[in-house]
Design a protein around this motif. Structure first.
Motif, PDB file in Angstrom:
ATOM      1  N   ALA A  78       0.839  -1.187   0.000  1.00  0.00           N
ATOM      2  CA  ALA A  78       0.000   0.000   0.000  1.00  0.00           C
ATOM      3  C   ALA A  78       0.883   1.249   0.000  1.00  0.00           C
ATOM      4  CB  ALA A  78      -0.890  -0.008   1.242  1.00  0.00           C
ATOM      5  N   GLY A  79       0.252   2.428  -0.040  1.00  0.00           N
ATOM      6  CA  GLY A  79       1.016   3.656   0.127  1.00  0.00           C
ATOM      7  C   GLY A  79       1.435   4.338  -1.145  1.00  0.00           C
ATOM      8  N   GLY A  80       0.667   4.181  -2.207  1.00  0.00           N
ATOM      9  CA  GLY A  80       0.981   4.895  -3.439  1.00  0.00           C
ATOM     10  C   GLY A  80       1.550   4.004  -4.510  1.00  0.00           C
ATOM     11  N   PHE A  81       1.936   4.630  -5.626  1.00  0.00           N
ATOM     12  CA  PHE A  81       2.300   3.871  -6.819  1.00  0.00           C
ATOM     13  C   PHE A  81       3.693   4.223  -7.343  1.00  0.00           C
ATOM     14  CE2 PHE A  81      -2.333   4.708  -6.866  1.00  0.00           C
ATOM     15  CZ  PHE A  81      -2.763   3.418  -6.593  1.00  0.00           C
ATOM     16  N   VAL A  82       4.507   4.877  -6.499  1.00  0.00           N
ATOM     17  CA  VAL A  82       5.899   5.163  -6.871  1.00  0.00           C
ATOM     18  C   VAL A  82       6.748   4.015  -6.344  1.00  0.00           C
ATOM     19  CG1 VAL A  82       7.822   6.782  -6.673  1.00  0.00           C
ATOM     20  CG2 VAL A  82       5.467   7.644  -6.721  1.00  0.00           C
ATOM     21  N   PHE A  83       7.357   3.272  -7.258  1.00  0.00           N
ATOM     22  CA  PHE A  83       8.037   2.042  -6.883  1.00  0.00           C
ATOM     23  C   PHE A  83       9.536   2.117  -7.152  1.00  0.00           C
ATOM     24  CE2 PHE A  83       3.691   0.558  -8.114  1.00  0.00           C
ATOM     25  CZ  PHE A  83       3.290   0.168  -6.844  1.00  0.00           C
ATOM     26  N   GLY A 115       4.836  12.664 -10.224  1.00  0.00           N
ATOM     27  CA  GLY A 115       3.420  12.521 -10.543  1.00  0.00           C
ATOM     28  C   GLY A 115       3.095  12.134 -11.966  1.00  0.00           C
ATOM     29  N   ALA A 116       4.093  11.756 -12.759  1.00  0.00           N
ATOM     30  CA  ALA A 116       3.860  11.340 -14.138  1.00  0.00           C
ATOM     31  C   ALA A 116       3.709   9.815 -14.212  1.00  0.00           C
ATOM     32  CB  ALA A 116       5.020  11.786 -15.031  1.00  0.00           C
ATOM     33  N   LEU A 117       3.239   9.356 -15.336  1.00  0.00           N
ATOM     34  CA  LEU A 117       3.189   7.929 -15.598  1.00  0.00           C
ATOM     35  C   LEU A 117       4.601   7.366 -15.646  1.00  0.00           C
ATOM     36  CD1 LEU A 117       1.377   5.479 -16.663  1.00  0.00           C
ATOM     37  CD2 LEU A 117       2.036   6.264 -18.927  1.00  0.00           C
ATOM     38  N   ASP A 118       4.843   6.250 -14.973  1.00  0.00           N
ATOM     39  CA  ASP A 118       6.154   5.599 -15.013  1.00  0.00           C
ATOM     40  C   ASP A 118       6.185   4.658 -16.216  1.00  0.00           C
ATOM     41  OD1 ASP A 118       8.505   4.174 -14.658  1.00  0.00           O
ATOM     42  OD2 ASP A 118       8.283   4.037 -12.479  1.00  0.00           O
ATOM     43  N   ASP A 141      -5.484   7.962 -11.805  1.00  0.00           N
ATOM     44  CA  ASP A 141      -6.175   9.059 -11.136  1.00  0.00           C
ATOM     45  C   ASP A 141      -5.222   9.971 -10.374  1.00  0.00           C
ATOM     46  OD1 ASP A 141      -8.711   8.306 -12.051  1.00  0.00           O
ATOM     47  OD2 ASP A 141      -8.946   6.845 -10.435  1.00  0.00           O
ATOM     48  N   GLN A 142      -3.945   9.586 -10.298  1.00  0.00           N
ATOM     49  CA  GLN A 142      -2.923  10.421  -9.676  1.00  0.00           C
ATOM     50  C   GLN A 142      -2.132  11.224 -10.703  1.00  0.00           C
ATOM     51  OE1 GLN A 142      -2.776  10.351  -6.247  1.00  0.00           O
ATOM     52  NE2 GLN A 142      -4.518   8.965  -6.447  1.00  0.00           N
ATOM     53  N   VAL A 143      -2.412  11.018 -11.982  1.00  0.00           N
ATOM     54  CA  VAL A 143      -1.621  11.627 -13.061  1.00  0.00           C
ATOM     55  C   VAL A 143      -2.414  12.756 -13.707  1.00  0.00           C
ATOM     56  CG1 VAL A 143      -0.446  11.184 -15.237  1.00  0.00           C
ATOM     57  CG2 VAL A 143      -0.463   9.427 -13.462  1.00  0.00           C
ATOM     58  N   LEU A 150      -4.036   8.403 -21.922  1.00  0.00           N
ATOM     59  CA  LEU A 150      -4.558   7.244 -22.651  1.00  0.00           C
ATOM     60  C   LEU A 150      -3.741   6.944 -23.899  1.00  0.00           C
ATOM     61  CD1 LEU A 150      -8.473   7.372 -22.663  1.00  0.00           C
ATOM     62  CD2 LEU A 150      -6.977   5.823 -21.411  1.00  0.00           C
ATOM     63  N   ASP A 151      -3.283   7.973 -24.588  1.00  0.00           N
ATOM     64  CA  ASP A 151      -2.461   7.756 -25.787  1.00  0.00           C
ATOM     65  C   ASP A 151      -1.180   7.015 -25.435  1.00  0.00           C
ATOM     66  OD1 ASP A 151      -3.414   9.787 -28.329  1.00  0.00           O
ATOM     67  OD2 ASP A 151      -4.241  10.211 -26.349  1.00  0.00           O
ATOM     68  N   VAL A 152      -0.560   7.404 -24.329  1.00  0.00           N
ATOM     69  CA  VAL A 152       0.673   6.745 -23.887  1.00  0.00           C
ATOM     70  C   VAL A 152       0.391   5.297 -23.522  1.00  0.00           C
ATOM     71  CG1 VAL A 152       2.553   6.807 -22.218  1.00  0.00           C
ATOM     72  CG2 VAL A 152       1.547   8.951 -23.041  1.00  0.00           C
TER      73      VAL A 152
END
Length: 264
Positions: A78-83, A115-118, A141-143, A150-152
């Motif tokens: 848990a705790g976000g999506f930055v890995f 905060g960008a897509l990884d 929803d964080q980006v 969606l294009d990316v």
């Protein structure tokens, strides 16, 4: 790779996906009319984590021949999506493992510290999936600028996006969901509305043109685990009555909006 088989064709063009955590929940969701399942663990306390391989295999076995596919959430904590790099490596291994255990697809996502897509992590996940169905979860929803994202995602090989439109609840972001669904149809990416979905949200979500509706349909059972068993808060199970009621609401909304979800 062993799998349950291709997902059922969504009724009327909009699929119903139910998030489940165990075999009984999977059976109840299918009986209630789910078109697809997302399997995860620790849903209430964390937003969902990777389930055990034993659970994946057991659910896949239970669904075999049903035509309903199981898509497994791959998220190590848990705790976000930055890995970190080692966390990405764990998820790559988990993607391969859950597919080998019988999953039809995986649900993944990652963002960068700014905060960008990884894109690097996502490329590793998609490569590990080896052509299996990939859903990008609510990390979107964080980006900022989700429609452009969606294009990316389409270029990266993602088949589906789970999103609330950036709002706490999907029913509060209908305009964003409509824009995402429109762009998704152009790109061939399904847009699935999820996040605090309530029964009375279903007609508006269908009207927004989304390709699927996602919810957990859960209720809590009281169970005291004692000093070493996690306290007395109980645990969540899939509520078959909620699944069936949502199926009925979706069918009614589709009958009133026959072209909903078409073209993805």
């Amino acid at each position: 790779m062993l799998s349950t088989g291709q997902d059922s064709a969504p009724r009327g063009g909009v699929a119903l996906e139910i998030a489940v955590q165990d075999v009984a929940g999977a059976r109840d969701a299918v009986a209630g009319g789910a078109d697809r399942l997302e399997l995860c663990a620790a849903l209430a306390g964390t937003g969902g984590l990777t389930p055990s391989l034993g659970m994946v295999a057991a659910v896949a076995d239970a669904l075999r021949g049903s035509g309903v596919g199981v898509h497994v959430l791959v998220r190590p904590r848990a705790g976000g999506f930055v890995f970190a790099a080692d966390e990405v490596d764990v998820q790559v291994r988990d993607v391969r493992a859950v597919l080998d255990a019988g999953a039809d697809g995986v649900v993944v996502g990652a963002t960068t510290a700014d905060g960008a897509l990884d894109a690097v992590a996502l490329a590793a996940f998609v490569d590990a999936a080896g052509g299996a169905d990939v859903t990008f979860h609510r990390a979107i929803d964080q980006v900022p600028g989700p429609v452009a994202v969606l294009d990316v995602l389409a270029r990266a090989g993602v088949h589906r996006v789970l999103t609330s439109g950036g709002a706490p609840r999907a029913g509060e972001a209908l305009d964003v969901l409509a824009a995402l669904a429109t762009r998704g149809r152009e790109l061939g990416v399904e847009v699935m509305a999820g996040g605090g979905v309530r029964l009375d949200d279903v007609p508006a979500l269908v009207g927004a043109g989304v390709h699927a509706v996602h919810l957990s349909a859960k209720r809590t059972l009281v169970a005291d685990g004692g000093p070493g068993g996690g306290g007395s808060s109980g645990y969540d199970v899939t509520d078959p009555e909620v699944v069936a009621a949502t199926r009925a609401a979706l069918d009614a909304a589709l009958a009133a909006t026959p072209d909903a979800g078409a073209g993805a």
